[in-house]
Design an enzyme around this catalytic site. Structure first.
Site, PDB file in Angstrom:
ATOM      1  N   SER A 182       0.558  -1.254  -0.557  1.00 34.76           N
ATOM      2  CA  SER A 182      -0.052  -0.226  -0.179  1.00 34.76           C
ATOM      3  C   SER A 182       0.589   1.390   0.119  1.00 34.76           C
ATOM      4  O   SER A 182       0.376   2.135  -0.651  1.00 34.76           O
ATOM      5  CB  SER A 182      -1.315  -0.360   1.655  1.00 34.76           C
ATOM      6  OG  SER A 182      -0.296   0.244   2.348  1.00 34.76           O
ATOM      7  N   ASP A 239      -4.219   7.770   7.887  1.00 26.70           N
ATOM      8  CA  ASP A 239      -4.060   6.527   9.070  1.00 26.70           C
ATOM      9  C   ASP A 239      -3.585   6.071   9.741  1.00 26.70           C
ATOM     10  O   ASP A 239      -2.626   6.538  10.200  1.00 26.70           O
ATOM     11  CB  ASP A 239      -5.634   5.519   8.326  1.00 26.70           C
ATOM     12  CG  ASP A 239      -5.160   4.892   7.269  1.00 26.70           C
ATOM     13  OD1 ASP A 239      -3.470   4.844   7.401  1.00 26.70           O
ATOM     14  OD2 ASP A 239      -5.396   4.855   6.071  1.00 26.70           O
ATOM     15  N   HIS A 270      -0.487   4.744   7.262  1.00 31.34           N
ATOM     16  CA  HIS A 270      -0.247   5.374   5.816  1.00 31.34           C
ATOM     17  C   HIS A 270      -0.049   7.223   6.879  1.00 31.34           C
ATOM     18  O   HIS A 270      -1.527   7.599   6.498  1.00 31.34           O
ATOM     19  CB  HIS A 270      -0.811   5.197   4.739  1.00 31.34           C
ATOM     20  CG  HIS A 270      -1.724   3.974   4.681  1.00 31.34           C
ATOM     21  ND1 HIS A 270      -2.619   2.778   4.739  1.00 31.34           N
ATOM     22  CD2 HIS A 270      -0.743   2.906   4.045  1.00 31.34           C
ATOM     23  CE1 HIS A 270      -2.740   2.016   4.492  1.00 31.34           C
ATOM     24  NE2 HIS A 270      -1.455   1.951   3.973  1.00 31.34           N
TER      25      HIS A 270
END
Length: 352
Positions: free
Chosen positions: A47, A326, A329
């Site tokens: 991610s 979040d 990240h």
């Protein structure tokens, strides 16, 4: 050497550089930026570099409020805006490479000229709870495109492979009751598999393979929540140090074996994170550990909604002054700050 000879030699060198620029597509600029127009960027990982491969049916990156800062809507990036891939491409003077997901839908050939992104959020070097392909499978997908002549050997040798290992293997290890005493051994196995993947990429023809160091996992909001986002977890960060030391040792050995100290390089994400988090005000970061977007309770997270589609999360007023988006990240501002620190330390030596 007299001044006339010096001027003559400098003039000749300038003429050669101009001719090279026209004939071979080189841009010669101040500050080391010698850019090959044929250079492409191929991305593998998770991610931290995924720009839209993860399935749209999955919660998170394709749901509001992801992408709220840029471009104003979700794009599959795990952030409020741009992620590490976008900043690396920017430094290379490239557009962000298309995702493999888009290739599946058939894109114009000119979209291939910047490379391709095979990274999927939630994946690791081993299988994790994510439905996306692990890194070995991502490289196999790329190899299939090479076999189909979508990309040639010339494309590969002139390009950069970036490999992101951001810790999903470790999250999965803990989630499946992995023990703390067994952690060091598992870390060694993750680094070993990463090394195998790097060798695989070299065997496909890459002359420049960059792997990201592991960021300080103990400073991620999922770890700092226990202290109300006041301090990092030193135990986790000690384990990260072990990972990075083993990775550095492995990369050094790989380069020694092929007698080339430039093929495999490490992008020190850990140092970039640590420097920004230790001095956030220098990057206009006011909130260093608390996430901008978070669930209203422990059962919810950023982007969650209930059965009536009612939002079950809160978003801070100014993501541009917050380092984390979040629980895992960085924000676009966070990534920009890390990128600026990495650039200060000599991205040219790593990416060129």
């Amino acid at each position: 050497m007299n001044s006339h000879k010096q001027l003559f030699i400098l003039s000749c060198l300038s003429l050669v550089l101009v001719l090279l620029s026209g004939q071979f597509g080189l841009q010669v600029e101040a500050g080391h930026h010698i850019h090959h127009r044929s250079k492409k960027l191929f991305v593998f990982g998770d991610s931290y570099v995924d720009t839209g491969n993860t399935n749209k049916s999955k919660p998170g990156s394709w749901k509001e409020p992801y992408g709220i800062t840029s471009p104003g809507k979700p794009t599959g990036r795990f952030s409020d805006g741009r992620v590490l891939t976008d900043f690396i491409a920017k430094y290379l003077r490239l557009r962000t490479p298309i995702t493999h997901r888009l290739w599946d839908y058939t894109v114009p050939k000119h979209s291939l000229k910047y490379g391709m992104n095979f990274a999927y959020g939630g994946t690791g070097v081993f299988d994790t709870s994510s439905s996306g392909p692990n890194m070995t499978a991502q490289i196999d997908i790329f190899n299939q495109l090479v076999q189909e002549n979508v990309y040639t050997l010339s494309d590969i040798t002139n390009s950069i492979a970036y490999v992101s290992v951001a810790g999903n293997d470790y999250n999965y290890y803990l989630a499946t009751n992995g023990s703390l005493p067994g952690f060091p051994s598992f870390i060694a196995s993750v680094v070993n598999q990463t090394t195998i993947n790097l060798i695989h990429l070299q065997s496909l023809g890459f002359k420049r393979i960059v792997v990201g160091a592991l960021q300080p996992l103990g400073c991620l909001p999922q770890a700092t929540a226990q202290t109300s986002f006041q301090s990092c977890n030193s135990t986790f960060n000690d384990l990260v140090t072990l990972h990075n030391n083993l990775l550095n040792r492995s990369v050094t050995k790989l380069n020694q074996e092929i007698n080339d100290h430039n093929t495999f390089t490490i992008l020190d994400i850990f140092d970039g994170f640590r420097t920004v988090l230790n001095n956030p005000s220098s990057h206009n970061i006011k909130e260093r550990l608390k996430p901008c977007c978070f669930g209203v309770s422990s059962e919810y997270n950023c982007g969650s909604v209930d059965e009536n589609n009612v939002k079950k999360y809160l978003v801070c007023e100014n993501p541009e002054s917050t380092f984390f988006w979040d629980e895992l990240h960085p924000t676009q501002a966070g990534w920009n700050a890390v990128y600026n620190e990495l650039e200060k330390r000599g991205l040219y030596k790593i990416l060129y």
